[in-house]
Design an enzyme around this catalytic site. Structure first.
Site, PDB file in Angstrom:
ATOM      1  N   LYS A 173       1.040  -0.774  -0.210  1.00  0.00           N
ATOM      2  CA  LYS A 173       0.381  -0.206  -0.288  1.00  0.00           C
ATOM      3  C   LYS A 173       1.005   1.266  -0.204  1.00  0.00           C
ATOM      4  CE  LYS A 173      -4.804   1.376   2.626  1.00  0.00           C
ATOM      5  NZ  LYS A 173      -4.731   1.082   3.471  1.00  0.00           N
TER       6      LYS A 173
HETATM    7  C1  E4P Z   1      -8.422   1.722   3.755  1.00  0.00           C
HETATM    8  O1  E4P Z   1      -7.537   0.748   3.217  1.00  0.00           O
HETATM    9  C2  E4P Z   1      -7.834   2.481   4.999  1.00  0.00           C
HETATM   10  O2  E4P Z   1      -7.091   1.734   5.974  1.00  0.00           O
HETATM   11  C3  E4P Z   1      -9.307   2.750   5.031  1.00  0.00           C
HETATM   12  O3  E4P Z   1     -10.813   3.304   4.852  1.00  0.00           O
HETATM   13  C4  E4P Z   1      -9.329   4.439   5.770  1.00  0.00           C
HETATM   14  O4  E4P Z   1     -10.277   4.442   7.105  1.00  0.00           O
HETATM   15  P1  E4P Z   1     -10.970   5.414   7.856  1.00  0.00           P
HETATM   16  O5  E4P Z   1     -11.252   6.825   6.974  1.00  0.00           O
HETATM   17  O6  E4P Z   1     -12.146   5.820   8.791  1.00  0.00           O
HETATM   18  O7  E4P Z   1      -9.534   5.860   9.085  1.00  0.00           O
END
Ligand code: E4P
Length: 214
Positions: A83
């Site tokens: 990622k």
């Molecule tokens: C995606 O891979 C992220 O980990 C995640 O969806 C972030 O979400 P949040 O805005 O609830 O932190």
């Protein structure tokens, strides 16, 4: 639509996996920090439970640092997906890794032009954060639709992963907008199979059945 769980918590991952419909896992540095565990060790444990893609995020912000981290992370298991943030250095690292056959999830995507560039760089997944867009009074679902249209217009293979999902209505909306995957907190996964009318209806069926049996 594939369903990923958005957590680094093993108990949540096990429970979601036991439902039999979990396709993958996403983690991020905030989710891992919450668990207070060794990052690589935890990823290994997650990959033992789930065979689908498990996203592991780098914390470097330069190309070479990202590649170094990715090299170590991909050794943990075959289903690790790297990622990277949607910044220029991340785009360059995406191209380097994708050219080598490493699957990349481009995260923190907030506009369709970022999604277009990461697709050109060979990303396996792009993660538009719809909840965070809605938090600032934007329209996260609209972003997913826009990316869907652009990807379909040009035949890009990158999969759209709807991220930052806050509630079950988001899931319905992104499924209608054509997201390929949604990554979902465990609290929302539980909501997906639950409806008060199902509970009331089941209770009545069972009570009537009991009466009928004398
Ligand atoms: C995606 O891979 C992220 O980990 C995640 O969806 C972030 O979400 P949040 O805005 O609830 O932190």
């Amino acid at each position: 639509m594939d369903i990923f769980i958005d957590t680094a918590n093993l108990d949540e991952i096990r429970q979601a996996n036991d439902m039999g419909v979990l396709d993958g896992v996403t983690t991020n540095p905030s989710l891992v920090a919450k668990e207070k565990v060794d990052f690589h060790k935890r990823l290994g444990e997650i990959c033992e439970i789930v065979s689908g893609p498990v996203s592991a995020e780098v914390v470097s912000v330069d190309h070479d640092g990202m590649i170094r981290e990715a090299n170590a992370l991909t050794k943990i298991a075959d289903n690790i997906v790297i990622k990277l943030p949607c910044i220029v250095e991340g785009l360059k690292a995406c191209k380097t890794l994708s050219d080598r056959g490493v699957r990349v999830n481009m995260t923190l995507c907030f506009q369709s032009l970022q999604a277009m560039l990461v697709a050109k760089a060979g990303a396996f997944l792009v993660s538009p954060f719809l909840g965070r867009i809605d938090d600032i009074a934007g329209d996260g679902v609209q972003l997913i639709s826009e990316i869907r249209t652009i990807y379909d217009n040009y035949g890009y293979d990158t999969r759209i992963l709807a991220a930052s999902i806050r509630h079950s209505k988001h899931l319905v909306d992104v499924a209608k907008a054509g997201a390929d995957v949604a990554t979902v907190p465990f609290s929302v996964i539980k909501q997906m199979m639950s409806h008060p009318l199902t509970d009331v209806g089941l209770e009545k069926f069972l009570a009537d059945w009991k009466k009928g049996q004398g």
